[in-house]
Write a protein that holds these residues in place. Sequence first.
Motif, PDB file in Angstrom:
ATOM      1  N   VAL B 244      63.921  58.070  35.288  1.00 42.54           N
ATOM      2  CA  VAL B 244      62.834  59.016  35.544  1.00 42.54           C
ATOM      3  C   VAL B 244      61.463  58.348  35.377  1.00 42.54           C
ATOM      4  O   VAL B 244      60.447  58.855  35.831  1.00 42.54           O
ATOM      5  N   LEU B 245      61.455  57.184  34.740  1.00 38.95           N
ATOM      6  CA  LEU B 245      60.185  56.465  34.560  1.00 38.95           C
ATOM      7  C   LEU B 245      59.598  55.943  35.865  1.00 38.95           C
ATOM      8  O   LEU B 245      58.396  55.666  35.933  1.00 38.95           O
ATOM      9  N   ASN B 247      58.701  57.168  38.735  1.00 37.78           N
ATOM     10  CA  ASN B 247      57.529  57.873  39.257  1.00 37.78           C
ATOM     11  C   ASN B 247      56.350  57.859  38.289  1.00 37.78           C
ATOM     12  O   ASN B 247      55.194  57.784  38.720  1.00 37.78           O
ATOM     13  N   ILE B 248      56.644  57.939  36.990  1.00 39.15           N
ATOM     14  CA  ILE B 248      55.552  57.950  36.011  1.00 39.15           C
ATOM     15  C   ILE B 248      54.774  56.636  36.062  1.00 39.15           C
ATOM     16  O   ILE B 248      53.544  56.615  36.143  1.00 39.15           O
ATOM     17  N   GLU B 251      52.934  56.281  39.390  1.00 38.02           N
ATOM     18  CA  GLU B 251      51.753  57.143  39.522  1.00 38.02           C
ATOM     19  C   GLU B 251      50.555  56.569  38.773  1.00 38.02           C
ATOM     20  O   GLU B 251      49.407  56.780  39.163  1.00 38.02           O
ATOM     21  N   GLY B 252      50.825  55.856  37.689  1.00 35.36           N
ATOM     22  CA  GLY B 252      49.741  55.224  36.943  1.00 35.36           C
ATOM     23  C   GLY B 252      49.289  53.898  37.559  1.00 35.36           C
ATOM     24  O   GLY B 252      48.366  53.255  37.048  1.00 35.36           O
ATOM     25  N   TYR B 264      51.443  49.421  42.962  1.00 35.99           N
ATOM     26  CA  TYR B 264      51.781  50.779  43.398  1.00 35.99           C
ATOM     27  C   TYR B 264      52.726  50.646  44.579  1.00 35.99           C
ATOM     28  O   TYR B 264      52.408  49.985  45.574  1.00 35.99           O
ATOM     29  N   GLU B 269      59.443  57.003  45.572  1.00 33.59           N
ATOM     30  CA  GLU B 269      60.267  58.226  45.528  1.00 33.59           C
ATOM     31  C   GLU B 269      61.727  57.926  45.907  1.00 33.59           C
ATOM     32  O   GLU B 269      62.657  58.520  45.353  1.00 33.59           O
ATOM     33  N   GLU B 274      64.683  61.052  40.012  1.00 31.24           N
ATOM     34  CA  GLU B 274      64.980  62.334  40.638  1.00 31.24           C
ATOM     35  C   GLU B 274      65.914  62.136  41.832  1.00 31.24           C
ATOM     36  O   GLU B 274      66.899  62.866  42.003  1.00 31.24           O
TER      37      GLU B 274
END
Lengths: 74, 598
Positions: B244-245, B247-248, B251-252, B264, B269, B274
């Motif tokens: 799950v990390l 995307n976190i 996003e940063g 980035y 996704e 997810e």
Amino acid sequence: MKIKVRLFATLRENRGKELELSLQDKATPEDVIQELEIAKSDVAILLVNGRDGDFSQELRESDVVSIFPPVGGG
Amino acid sequence: MNGYAGKILRINLSDHTYKTEELDKDKALKYIGGRGLGSRIMAEEVPPTVDAFDPENKVIIATGPLTGTPTPAGGRYMVVTKSPLTGTIASSNSGGFWGSELKFAGYDLLILEGKSPKPVNIFIEDDKITFKDAAHVWGKIVSETTSILAEEAPDKAKILCIGPGGENLSKISAVMNDINRAAGRSGVGAVVGSKNLKAIVVKGSSKPTIADSEKLKEVVKESRGKLKDNGVTGQGLPTYGTAVLVNIINEGGVFPTNNFQTTYFDKAENISGEHLAENFLIKRESCFACPIACGRYTKADEVEGGGPEYETIWAFGAACGVDDMKSVIKANFWCNEMGLDTISAGVTIAAAMELYQRGKITDADIDDGLSLKWGAGESLVEWVKKMGRRDGLIGDKMAEGSYRMATHFGMPEVAMAVKKQELPAYDPRGIRGQGLQYATSNRGGCHVRGYLISPEILGLPQKLDRFAIDGKAEWVKIFQDLTAFIDSAGLCLFTSFAIDGEGYANLTNAVLGTDFTQEDILEAGDRIWNLERDYNLKAGIDPSQDTLPKRLLKDPIPDGPSKGNVTRLEEMLPKYYEIRGWSEKGIPKAETLEKLGV
């Protein structure tokens, strides 16, 4: 103004991954979670344009708000 | 002795003999067990300058005093040795069920010495130790080896082995147990392979004694409650695992992409936790006595098995520009089968892709129709297999890890490594405390010597400004010291999202009958850290190696949410040395070592 909201993990349930919201000027991330019926306690990480965000900061046109529930590990 | 089994099993592989020794209780309490006690024994018995593959090097497999007890996630063991990858002391940690079984067999530590004249397996059934020829499993992949040996073993025995990667002395090979759990980092599998040891099968019949069972029940209940109530260990990790990390971190804007050229990944996704949960997850898995159950069991086409974890998804995914989750799952599966470290394997392929991008590797160097273009997910599995078997020029060089491979092709700067060990999945230009931690880690590029992601990204135990410099040295030291204790006690690091120093002291005291305070625990961690540092200095690892790849120090992040930043390591390092009680040059002062009793 229009902003983009990205939701992750369990917050996507019944809401979707990415939403565009039309908000009044000076709206804040707090307004965003109210609009989306997300409890403040369910928000573990709040980012505005990829940077640490604050519930009370004023948003601007085209801002991207990313909201995560508690998640982690590595 | 409560908690501890009280015995060490010393095995001489050269002549297939063994003896048991009493555990020195005073030394055990001082260095706790696991990583700490294993490192102490390395310092006493193995000259720091020894070549990793010299029979004089030893492999110490160490449980902690809480391993195999009812403490939550108390099933860990450590493989401690001199690393062929970094030249530092190595201690690689694994979960599953093998470590607790070793404790049940009556041993805190195994010390493996010498070199077997031919491939051998060791069977341990309490005090019955047997050496058996391993010719029939040498060369076989991990699942096959495990199946064959399970037939020869007592019912419910636990199996640790190396894959072809370790046999072929790949410097990024792992020690595997329970098929898909890995003591992954620093090439510990190759040291086992250099000793001609294929597997250790263990079955035990006794549980460690507990000093205060009633008290332990109480503190275990309390700790389990904290783990359940904590958002990370009670919801995030059980639901999505570590993946799950993705995307976190993305996003940063700190999700290293194309070998850290950008941070980035616009297709993140497709490789997110997810996406994994929705499309590939079969079931969750847990290790011994663990209420978190972060492990994933996934399926992609014909392949199904444990993982992939966040770091692995990143290494084979964004680091290589790959957004095809099936390719990532398959590469992870084959890494486990070949017995390779997934982080180092993925980052080494990413470095090869950059060498190809820059013309240092050409199509003439690549055989079998494989690709080293960014995003070439379809080639990942074959590269992993070639790496494990040292097949062809590129496979042979990949088996050496990114630094030696990139040096061979004339461009060492594309190796995203610290002390020659590949960096994990967080770009330190936008997470500055983590950068200091990478640079000072005693085993080179590593996130689990001090997981600063917790405060700098996840906000646990409190939110820190990830771009700030002030205070980071102090945070890094505390995280490194606490982690050294957790690794030595035999617990899983993930418990630290919910349990603090006092909680660990309570668990430890109930099991051992000690009266450790939080301060004692951090001091033990500090002692272990300094012991490792001292060993590394004697091994010739100069403090000038407390650094990061030039790209992370000099090249600002080109785009995305963390655009424009570099690591600013040089502004944090002097403070770190100072609070560690080291000289300005990074050498532990005599008074520091004396105070800690190193």
